[in-house]
Design an enzyme around this catalytic site. Structure first.
Site, short mmCIF file in Angstrom:
data_model
loop_
_atom_site.label_atom_id
_atom_site.label_comp_id
_atom_site.label_asym_id
_atom_site.label_seq_id
_atom_site.Cartn_x
_atom_site.Cartn_y
_atom_site.Cartn_z
N ARG A 120 0.81 -1.24 0.00
CA ARG A 120 0.00 0.00 0.00
C ARG A 120 0.84 1.28 0.00
O ARG A 120 0.37 2.35 0.36
CB ARG A 120 -0.97 0.03 1.17
CG ARG A 120 -2.01 -1.06 1.08
CD ARG A 120 -3.18 -0.79 2.00
NE ARG A 120 -4.19 -1.80 1.81
CZ ARG A 120 -4.18 -2.99 2.41
NH1 ARG A 120 -3.20 -3.30 3.23
NH2 ARG A 120 -5.13 -3.86 2.18
N LYS A 142 2.64 11.05 -11.85
CA LYS A 142 1.97 9.99 -12.59
C LYS A 142 2.94 8.84 -12.75
O LYS A 142 4.10 9.05 -13.11
CB LYS A 142 1.61 10.48 -14.00
CG LYS A 142 0.30 11.19 -14.12
CD LYS A 142 -0.01 11.39 -15.60
CE LYS A 142 -1.21 12.25 -15.85
NZ LYS A 142 -1.39 12.54 -17.29
N GLU A 184 9.33 17.20 -25.78
CA GLU A 184 8.53 17.57 -24.60
C GLU A 184 8.84 19.01 -24.17
O GLU A 184 8.00 19.70 -23.60
CB GLU A 184 8.80 16.60 -23.45
CG GLU A 184 8.37 15.16 -23.72
CD GLU A 184 6.87 14.89 -23.60
OE1 GLU A 184 6.11 15.83 -23.31
OE2 GLU A 184 6.47 13.74 -23.81
N LYS A 226 5.42 22.48 -16.21
CA LYS A 226 4.69 21.30 -15.73
C LYS A 226 4.33 21.44 -14.25
O LYS A 226 3.19 21.18 -13.85
CB LYS A 226 5.54 20.04 -15.97
CG LYS A 226 4.84 18.80 -15.47
CD LYS A 226 5.33 17.53 -16.09
CE LYS A 226 4.39 16.39 -15.66
NZ LYS A 226 4.75 15.12 -16.24
N GLU A 236 -5.44 15.68 -12.66
CA GLU A 236 -5.93 15.83 -14.04
C GLU A 236 -7.45 15.86 -14.17
O GLU A 236 -8.05 15.09 -14.92
CB GLU A 236 -5.35 14.71 -14.92
CG GLU A 236 -5.40 15.07 -16.39
CD GLU A 236 -4.63 14.10 -17.29
OE1 GLU A 236 -3.48 13.78 -16.96
OE2 GLU A 236 -5.20 13.72 -18.31
N ARG A 240 -4.54 20.03 -16.10
CA ARG A 240 -3.41 19.13 -16.36
C ARG A 240 -3.52 18.45 -17.72
O ARG A 240 -2.52 18.00 -18.28
CB ARG A 240 -3.28 18.10 -15.23
CG ARG A 240 -2.04 17.23 -15.40
CD ARG A 240 -1.65 16.45 -14.17
NE ARG A 240 -0.46 15.67 -14.45
CZ ARG A 240 0.27 15.08 -13.55
NH1 ARG A 240 -0.06 15.18 -12.28
NH2 ARG A 240 1.35 14.40 -13.88
N ASN A 244 -0.98 16.99 -22.07
CA ASN A 244 -1.10 15.93 -23.08
C ASN A 244 -1.08 16.49 -24.49
O ASN A 244 -1.39 15.76 -25.44
CB ASN A 244 -2.39 15.13 -22.86
CG ASN A 244 -2.38 14.40 -21.54
OD1 ASN A 244 -1.33 13.91 -21.10
ND2 ASN A 244 -3.51 14.34 -20.86
N HIS A 247 -0.13 14.38 -27.43
CA HIS A 247 -0.04 13.00 -26.97
C HIS A 247 -1.16 12.10 -27.49
O HIS A 247 -1.01 10.88 -27.50
CB HIS A 247 0.02 12.95 -25.44
CG HIS A 247 1.39 13.27 -24.91
ND1 HIS A 247 2.01 14.47 -25.15
CD2 HIS A 247 2.26 12.55 -24.17
CE1 HIS A 247 3.19 14.47 -24.57
NE2 HIS A 247 3.38 13.31 -23.97
N HIS A 251 0.32 8.76 -28.77
CA HIS A 251 0.03 7.44 -28.22
C HIS A 251 -0.52 6.51 -29.29
O HIS A 251 -0.20 5.32 -29.32
CB HIS A 251 -0.94 7.55 -27.04
CG HIS A 251 -0.30 8.10 -25.81
ND1 HIS A 251 -1.01 8.50 -24.70
CD2 HIS A 251 1.01 8.33 -25.49
CE1 HIS A 251 -0.17 8.95 -23.77
NE2 HIS A 251 1.05 8.86 -24.24
N HIS A 262 8.88 7.62 -27.98
CA HIS A 262 7.82 8.49 -27.48
C HIS A 262 8.00 9.95 -27.92
O HIS A 262 7.07 10.59 -28.42
CB HIS A 262 7.74 8.39 -25.95
CG HIS A 262 6.67 9.24 -25.35
ND1 HIS A 262 5.33 9.05 -25.62
CD2 HIS A 262 6.73 10.32 -24.52
CE1 HIS A 262 4.62 9.96 -24.98
NE2 HIS A 262 5.44 10.75 -24.30
#
Ligand code: GLY
Length: 352
Positions: A120, A142, A184, A226, A236, A240, A244, A247, A251, A262
């Site tokens: 956890r 993330k 990026e 960021k 998000e 946020r 992306n 992206h 993706h 990427h």
């Protein structure tokens, strides 16, 4: 809130700075050898890394117990996570231990996910060793893995205690990997920092690699974009989503083809979405052309390696797609963008 702390000025003139993200995570800029001993808690530390890092930084790694994962996007899976959980159990790792991810975005995504879910949640931090990792993947909390090629389908929002960004570590990066990180940085400029975009627009890949001060300043500027956004919307639910930018198509490109890494896919995705924004009457054509030229100048290809029809199919299956609609990030200027919910058919119409 974002805090900048000018902490240490070494005789070598290396300036160590830090900034805080979402009030929980500290991003430190400076030399890893100086920062790591200062930042690690006094407890058992287990490192997650890969063979490339072991080859380059064996002297650093051998101070800790470490687990190596494979390299490349294909190792970002629940299978790798399961293997690490089992290794942790064998090693007797418990909640008093600290997990340190040393590597690029794949290592830090996997290490962050393992640390946030094992028992956890364990405390964790990162030494980010790639440009893409420093300006995007390792910052913002993330983490996660891919499922059947669909990117980051399983993950958590859990902030690392610290991220160390040492631009000296970027010197040994292959050119292709360095370039990937630049996509990026350009993205960050388009989202919220016109000056950053213009700096990159007027630089060459070589000058950005060789001039440590210039590199330091653009890395910090991109992370600030960021950090600022994550600070306002950590999970998000709104702003946020802007991170992306490019992206959605990226993706889809990565899902449909293994030809691009990427960053390369983000470069194409950013150019595609910019031209789409022109068609929607949101962005001046001249600005979309500037974005395309900036990517080309860095050496990126700016068209997708697969046909648009295939990309649209993959977009419909994207984890962010709900009832065939998706939140798209559209540039409306250099330094400004907006998020718009669009149906997949509307997106298809704009890409014809
Ligand atoms: N890479 C996008 C984000 O961290 O939100």
């Amino acid at each position: 809130m974002i805090y900048f702390c000018y902490a240490i000025i070494k005789p070598t003139t290396v300036i160590t700075e830090s900034l805080k993200v979402a009030d929980k995570s500290e991003i430190h800029f400076g030399r890893v050898t100086e920062l790591l001993p200062r930042l690690l808690p006094e407890c058992r530390v287990v490192v997650i890394t890969d063979a490339n890092i072991d080859r380059r930084y064996h002297a650093l790694l051998q101070r800790y117990e470490y687990i190596m994962i494979g390299t490349g996007e294909t190792v970002k899976t629940l299978h790798t996570v399961d293997t690490i959980y089992r290794r942790f159990i064998e090693m007797g790792i418990d909640r008093s231990c600290f997990v340190l991810g040393i590597g690029g975005g794949i290592v830090t995504d996997v290490a962050g996910f393992v640390a946030s879910t094992y028992m956890r949640g364990l405390r964790f931090g990162f030494v980010s060793t790639t440009l893409l990792g420093q300006v995007d993947a390792s910052v913002g909390g993330k983490n996660g893995v891919n499922i059947d090629g669909y990117k980051n389908m399983v993950g958590t929002f859990t902030q690392p205690q610290f991220v160390i960004c040492d631009v000296e570590m970027l010197r040994t990066l292959p050119e292709r990997e360095f370039r990937a990180g630049m996509a990026e940085i350009v993205k960050a400029g388009i989202i919220a920092d016109r000056e950053l975009f213009e700096t990159v627009e007027h630089s060459t890949l070589e000058s950005l690699r060789e001039d440590e001060r210039l590199l330091d300043s653009i890395v910090m500027a991109a992370i600030k974009v960021k950090a600022d956004i994550v600070d306002r919307d950590e999970r998000e639910s709104g702003e946020r989503r802007k991170l992306n930018l490019g992206h959605t198509f990226a993706h889809a490109i990565e899902k449909c083809s293994s030809e691009m890494n990427h960053g390369e896919a983000v470069a194409v995705g950013t150019v595609m979405i910019s031209h789409m924004a022109v068609k929607l009457g949101l962005l001046q054509a001249e600005k979309a052309d500037r974005i395309e030229r900036a990517m080309e100048r860095l050496g990126f290809r700016t068209s997708a390696p697969v046909e648009t029809k295939k990309l649209l199919k993959a977009i419909a299956k994207d984890k962010k797609s709900v009832a065939d609609s998706i939140y798209l990030v559209l540039p409306i200027d250099i330094g400004h963008c907006e998020v718009r919910k669009m149906h997949i058919d509307e997106i298809a119409a704009c890409t014809e």
